[in-house]
Design an enzyme around this catalytic site. Structure first.
Site, mmCIF file in Angstrom:
data_model
loop_
_atom_site.group_PDB
_atom_site.id
_atom_site.type_symbol
_atom_site.label_atom_id
_atom_site.label_comp_id
_atom_site.label_asym_id
_atom_site.label_seq_id
_atom_site.Cartn_x
_atom_site.Cartn_y
_atom_site.Cartn_z
ATOM 1 N N GLU A 1 -3.922 7.822 -5.252
ATOM 2 C CA GLU A 1 -4.088 7.094 -6.511
ATOM 3 C C GLU A 1 -5.359 7.563 -7.222
ATOM 4 O O GLU A 1 -6.438 7.389 -6.662
ATOM 5 C CB GLU A 1 -4.146 5.594 -6.241
ATOM 6 C CG GLU A 1 -2.844 5.072 -5.645
ATOM 7 C CD GLU A 1 -2.905 3.601 -5.244
ATOM 8 O OE1 GLU A 1 -3.980 2.985 -5.388
ATOM 9 O OE2 GLU A 1 -1.876 3.078 -4.800
ATOM 10 N N HIS B 1 -1.436 0.778 -9.610
ATOM 11 C CA HIS B 1 -2.028 -0.164 -8.638
ATOM 12 C C HIS B 1 -2.709 -1.319 -9.373
ATOM 13 O O HIS B 1 -3.921 -1.514 -9.255
ATOM 14 C CB HIS B 1 -3.021 0.551 -7.710
ATOM 15 C CG HIS B 1 -3.353 -0.281 -6.490
ATOM 16 N ND1 HIS B 1 -3.699 0.264 -5.283
ATOM 17 C CD2 HIS B 1 -3.387 -1.626 -6.291
ATOM 18 C CE1 HIS B 1 -3.939 -0.696 -4.407
ATOM 19 N NE2 HIS B 1 -3.754 -1.872 -5.008
ATOM 20 N N ARG C 1 0.851 -1.182 0.000
ATOM 21 C CA ARG C 1 0.000 0.000 0.000
ATOM 22 C C ARG C 1 0.896 1.246 0.000
ATOM 23 O O ARG C 1 1.951 1.268 0.655
ATOM 24 C CB ARG C 1 -0.900 0.044 1.238
ATOM 25 C CG ARG C 1 -2.079 -0.913 1.190
ATOM 26 C CD ARG C 1 -3.152 -0.485 0.182
ATOM 27 N NE ARG C 1 -4.334 -1.342 0.200
ATOM 28 C CZ ARG C 1 -4.561 -2.356 -0.640
ATOM 29 N NH1 ARG C 1 -3.675 -2.655 -1.574
ATOM 30 N NH2 ARG C 1 -5.671 -3.057 -0.563
HETATM 31 N N1 LIG Z 1 -0.564 -4.038 -5.541
HETATM 32 C C1 LIG Z 1 -1.672 -4.730 -5.509
HETATM 33 O O1 LIG Z 1 -2.470 -4.745 -6.452
HETATM 34 C C2 LIG Z 1 -1.978 -5.554 -4.297
HETATM 35 C C3 LIG Z 1 -2.656 -6.778 -4.473
HETATM 36 C C4 LIG Z 1 -2.921 -7.544 -3.331
HETATM 37 C C5 LIG Z 1 -2.530 -7.102 -2.083
HETATM 38 N N2 LIG Z 1 -1.875 -5.911 -1.944
HETATM 39 C C6 LIG Z 1 -1.448 -5.452 -0.616
HETATM 40 O O2 LIG Z 1 -0.502 -6.376 -0.120
HETATM 41 C C7 LIG Z 1 -0.741 -6.539 1.273
HETATM 42 C C8 LIG Z 1 -0.125 -7.841 1.757
HETATM 43 O O3 LIG Z 1 -0.909 -8.919 1.287
HETATM 44 P P1 LIG Z 1 -0.678 -10.411 1.820
HETATM 45 O O4 LIG Z 1 -1.807 -11.204 1.268
HETATM 46 O O5 LIG Z 1 0.709 -10.845 1.581
HETATM 47 O O6 LIG Z 1 -0.910 -10.178 3.384
HETATM 48 P P2 LIG Z 1 -0.481 -11.132 4.590
HETATM 49 O O7 LIG Z 1 -0.433 -12.549 4.134
HETATM 50 O O8 LIG Z 1 -1.358 -10.754 5.711
HETATM 51 O O9 LIG Z 1 1.032 -10.706 4.910
HETATM 52 C C9 LIG Z 1 1.350 -9.440 5.375
HETATM 53 C C10 LIG Z 1 2.789 -9.451 5.857
HETATM 54 O O10 LIG Z 1 3.109 -8.119 6.276
HETATM 55 C C11 LIG Z 1 3.758 -8.211 7.522
HETATM 56 N N3 LIG Z 1 3.626 -6.994 8.307
HETATM 57 C C12 LIG Z 1 2.523 -6.495 8.909
HETATM 58 N N4 LIG Z 1 2.826 -5.366 9.596
HETATM 59 C C13 LIG Z 1 4.146 -5.161 9.416
HETATM 60 C C14 LIG Z 1 5.063 -4.188 9.877
HETATM 61 N N5 LIG Z 1 4.667 -3.173 10.646
HETATM 62 N N6 LIG Z 1 6.348 -4.294 9.500
HETATM 63 C C15 LIG Z 1 6.770 -5.316 8.728
HETATM 64 N N7 LIG Z 1 5.956 -6.282 8.274
HETATM 65 C C16 LIG Z 1 4.666 -6.197 8.610
HETATM 66 C C17 LIG Z 1 3.102 -9.380 8.213
HETATM 67 O O11 LIG Z 1 3.916 -9.788 9.282
HETATM 68 P P3 LIG Z 1 3.507 -11.021 10.266
HETATM 69 O O12 LIG Z 1 3.680 -12.240 9.396
HETATM 70 O O13 LIG Z 1 4.497 -10.958 11.366
HETATM 71 O O14 LIG Z 1 2.104 -10.752 10.674
HETATM 72 C C18 LIG Z 1 3.021 -10.364 7.060
HETATM 73 O O15 LIG Z 1 4.243 -11.049 6.908
HETATM 74 C C19 LIG Z 1 -2.261 -6.472 1.372
HETATM 75 O O16 LIG Z 1 -2.692 -6.138 2.680
HETATM 76 C C20 LIG Z 1 -2.593 -5.396 0.382
HETATM 77 O O17 LIG Z 1 -2.605 -4.134 1.012
HETATM 78 C C21 LIG Z 1 -1.598 -5.136 -3.027
#
Ligand SMILES: NC(=O)c1ccc[n+]([C@@H]2O[C@H](COP(=O)([O-])OP(=O)(O)OC[C@H]3O[C@@H](n4cnc5c(N)ncnc54)[C@H](OP(=O)(O)O)[C@@H]3O)[C@@H](O)[C@H]2O)c1
Length: 303
Positions: A249, A268, A223
């Site tokens: 955005e 995005h 994000r």
């Molecule tokens: N660009 C795009 O089109 C697109 C598409 C899909 C998603 N996204 C974004 O990508 C994000 C991640 O998706 P995901 O499915 O991989 O989520 P996820 O499986 O929940 O993984 C999130 C990761 O971020 C880590 N995290 C959370 N807070 C943090 C912090 N303060 N410092 C460092 N690491 C931290 C978490 O740590 P822990 O493992 O320790 O909890 C986890 O490893 C989504 O929430 C969304 O905003 C973007």
């Protein structure tokens, strides 16, 4: 809706409705125009992907019990979520597509693809050596579904990957976020795949950027709020960036990010590719089957 009334389900596509189990009252709302019928009898709502009205309609669904979003992030829904309504996200559905985008951004930046495209447009043939991905030290910030999918795709490129997440996981060699400052000076490439939370807002600010070596590359597919964009622009190209997500955005006309040296971005679109569609349809079909059977739904979000 009366307690014994299963109510109505709203889904975003005809394909979702066709895949629903018999007996379930399912209607389609694509997110365009007005949803039909009395919205008070909708108990399960599958919000259309990428349609702003799909979120703003939530307060009108007064009989809602559960809402399914087709995004992995859900910070946009949280403020509208009534008490007692369960939220489910699309964790996993975007991993392949978003990880692919991260690789595309990294490779494009290292091998100067945007510059070659501009040269071609301008009729210029200007050969010079570029950076490479092979031999780079990559710091993955966020080691969830998307972070792990990025790692799987990065490793064949002969890189050294360091993993960091919110909490340390020593058994998986994942560092905790408290070690970020110590790891940044050794990173040639930092890839952000973290959700938007109070803790991730401004995670990469002026202080963190200053710790990166000259010419490091910052990639963000999580994000936009995780990066202090003004601080990035103030680096004046010392740190390069390839971003799929931005603070605003689209950025407003005249926003310096449009022309920031060393920065390029995509709109995005990490999750928005062909591979998402069949995954989403299969997933919604399974959620509807579970809903009809009274089984727990997949991907509950801890609000
Ligand atoms: N660009 C795009 O089109 C697109 C598409 C899909 C998603 N996204 C974004 O990508 C994000 C991640 O998706 P995901 O499915 O991989 O989520 P996820 O499986 O929940 O993984 C999130 C990761 O971020 C880590 N995290 C959370 N807070 C943090 C912090 N303060 N410092 C460092 N690491 C931290 C978490 O740590 P822990 O493992 O320790 O909890 C986890 O490893 C989504 O929430 C969304 O905003 C973007």
């Amino acid at each position: 809706v009366a307690a014994d009334d299963p109510g109505r389900v709203l889904v975003p596509t005809e394909e979702d409705r066709a895949a629903a189990p018999p007996g379930l009252r399912v209607e389609v709302w694509t997110g365009d125009g007005e949803p039909g019928g009395d919205l008070g009898d909708v108990t399960f709502y599958v919000a259309p992907y990428n349609r702003p009205d799909g979120i703003t309609v939530i307060p009108r669904l007064t009989g809602l019990k559960a809402i399914q979003v087709l995004t992995a992030g859900y910070e946009q829904v949280q403020p509208l979520l009534p008490d007692g309504v369960s939220l489910y996200n699309a964790a996993g559905l975007h991993d392949a597509s978003t990880a692919e985008m991260a690789l595309a951004l990294i490779l494009a930046a290292q091998r100067e693809v945007p510059e070659w495209a501009v040269d071609q447009r301008d009729g210029v043939w200007h050969r010079h050596f570029t950076r490479s991905l092979a031999g780079s030290r990559v710091l993955l910030v966020g080691y969830g579904g998307i972070g792990q999918a990025i790692e799987a795709r990065l490793l064949p490129f002969e890189v050294e990957v360091t993993r960091l997440a919110g909490h340390a996981r020593p058994d998986q060699q994942v560092h905790g976020v408290g070690e970020l400052a110590a790891l940044l000076p050794q990173a040639d490439i930092v890839v952000l795949a973290v959700p938007e939370t109070g803790a991730t807002r401004g995670l990469i600010g002026a202080g963190e950027l200053a710790l990166l070596p000259d010419d490091a590359l910052l990639v963000n597919v999580g994000r936009g709020s995780a990066v202090d964009q003004a601080a990035l622009i103030a680096e004046r190209g010392r740190i390069r960036a390839a971003l799929d997500v931005l603070e605003k955005e689209p950025p407003p006309p005249g926003d310096p990010v449009w022309r920031a040296p060393g920065v390029f971005f995509s709109p995005h679109i990490g999750g928005g590719s062909a591979t998402f569609v069949p995954r989403a349809r299969r997933f919604v079909a399974e959620q509807l089957r579970r809903w009809a059977a009274g089984e727990p739904l997949l991907n509950p979000v801890d609000k």
